[in-house]
Scaffold this motif. Structure first.
Motif, mmCIF file in Angstrom:
data_model
loop_
_atom_site.group_PDB
_atom_site.id
_atom_site.type_symbol
_atom_site.label_atom_id
_atom_site.label_comp_id
_atom_site.label_asym_id
_atom_site.label_seq_id
_atom_site.Cartn_x
_atom_site.Cartn_y
_atom_site.Cartn_z
ATOM 1 N N GLY A 109 -37.390 -25.159 29.797
ATOM 2 C CA GLY A 109 -37.959 -26.476 29.559
ATOM 3 C C GLY A 109 -39.404 -26.424 29.104
ATOM 4 O O GLY A 109 -39.801 -25.570 28.304
ATOM 5 N N ILE A 133 -34.316 -26.417 26.291
ATOM 6 C CA ILE A 133 -34.309 -27.826 26.694
ATOM 7 C C ILE A 133 -32.922 -28.455 26.529
ATOM 8 O O ILE A 133 -32.774 -29.671 26.569
ATOM 9 C CB ILE A 133 -35.368 -28.623 25.900
ATOM 10 C CG1 ILE A 133 -35.284 -28.325 24.408
ATOM 11 C CG2 ILE A 133 -36.754 -28.326 26.426
ATOM 12 C CD1 ILE A 133 -36.318 -29.037 23.565
ATOM 13 N N HIS A 165 -35.770 -31.928 29.451
ATOM 14 C CA HIS A 165 -34.491 -31.529 28.865
ATOM 15 C C HIS A 165 -34.089 -32.618 27.898
ATOM 16 O O HIS A 165 -34.554 -33.751 27.980
ATOM 17 C CB HIS A 165 -33.456 -31.414 30.000
ATOM 18 C CG HIS A 165 -32.126 -30.842 29.610
ATOM 19 N ND1 HIS A 165 -31.136 -31.606 29.028
ATOM 20 C CD2 HIS A 165 -31.598 -29.602 29.746
ATOM 21 C CE1 HIS A 165 -30.064 -30.844 28.821
ATOM 22 N NE2 HIS A 165 -30.319 -29.623 29.239
#
Length: 312
Positions: free
Chosen positions: A99, A112, A237
């Motif tokens: 992330g 992500i 994300h």
């Protein structure tokens, strides 16, 4: 205790534990000297590492494998799916800099969409600790599980003292009737800041650390839906396949509904920069999160249920 200290202690107490890396030793620099032949570096060959880990697992070993999260989950995806997931082998995947933690790296290094793709593989469990304290409390159970597991490794120190971990259970930090923030990983830090701001604005605010994403704590999601006017899903994300999707799946499965505000990366890669600048640019600082929630409250709820400050 650090991640490396926990892994060292675990490996020394259990000779079946094998530590592997695809030339990514940031988390395990001291392990080669300690474990000798039980430390294996395959080089920049994530697919080979996963295949080898499956072979070791078939022979009774418990491989804990390390690579950058983007390459571990995407470059080696088919190997994880076929060799580990379908076979249900107890290989433990440690995804480094997932992330927003990949901050200054470009889109090639940004994991992500990892939650989405890993939780879609049969038998693979998925975890996202909030910080290093959370991480070291979670990993013993994850490593002892008979299933393959993917963990978003987060070694940041926040000073927050987490509750003991149980597979499939979330950590309830606070209960609130106006808004409840569901989050995981890095953004837990910012959620704590946002919660304090919102409480000072007169709201009743809940916060849940959704540290176990597969299996997920369905009961907590349903309780929050029933007891809070607004659910906020907060994650570093893509919107698709992450926590927002998980919450939607649970609500639909149990034929219930709720007001949900998703805060995520909406199908775009974030601009590379140092982490504080990334958070600011993406609108993911605690202050920005709180402001977004206040704006949503003002625009979507009747003035009668808002505090005098909001309606002004």
């Amino acid at each position: 205790m650090t991640y490396e200290e926990l892994l060292t202690e675990t490996a020394l107490n259990n000779e079946q534990v094998i530590v592997m890396t695809a030339e990514n030793r940031a988390l395990v620099r001291n392990l080669p000297a300690v474990l000798g032949k039980r430390f294996i570096d395959t080089g920049i060959t994530e697919q080979t590492m996963i295949g080898a880990s499956a072979g070791l697992a078939l022979r009774g070993r418990i491989p804990v494998v390390h690579a950058l999260a983007a390459f571990l989950t995407m470059r080696a995806y088919e190997f994880v799916r076929t060799d580990l997931g379908i076979a249900n082998l107890p290989v433990k995947l440690s995804g480094f800099i997932p992330g927003l933690l990949s901050d200054a790296n470009g889109p090639t290094h940004q994991a992500i969409e990892d939650i989405s793709i890993m939780r879609g593989i049969p038998n693979v469990t998925v975890f996202a600790p909030a910080d290093e304290d959370d991480l070291v409390k979670m990993l013993p159970q994850i490593w002892q599980s008979p299933n393959p597991a993917y963990t978003r490794i987060n070694t940041r120190k926040t000073g927050y003292e987490h509750e003991p971990f149980e597979l499939g259970k979330a950590e309830v930090v606070a209960v609130g009737s106006d808004v409840t923030i569901l989050t995981y990983g890095l953004l837990f830090e910012q959620a704590l800041i946002a919660m304090e701001i919102l409480i000072n604005e007169g709201l009743s605010v809940g916060l849940v650390n959704m540290r176990s994403l597969k299996p997920v704590d369905e009961a907590i999601i349903l309780q929050v839906a029933a007891g809070s006017n607004l659910i906020v899903t907060l994650e570093d994300h893509f919107l698709t396949g992450g926590l927002y999707t998980i919450v939607a799946e649970v609500l639909l499965q149990y034929q219930t509904t709720a007001k949900v505000l998703p805060i995520s990366l909406n199908q775009k890669w974030f601009r590379p920069a140092l982490l504080p600048d990334v958070l600011q640019h993406e609108g993911l600082t605690g202050k920005q999160i709180a402001e977004r929630i206040l704006g949503y409250q003002t625009n979507h709820f009747q003035p009668s249920i808002l505090t005098q400050e909001f309606s002004e």
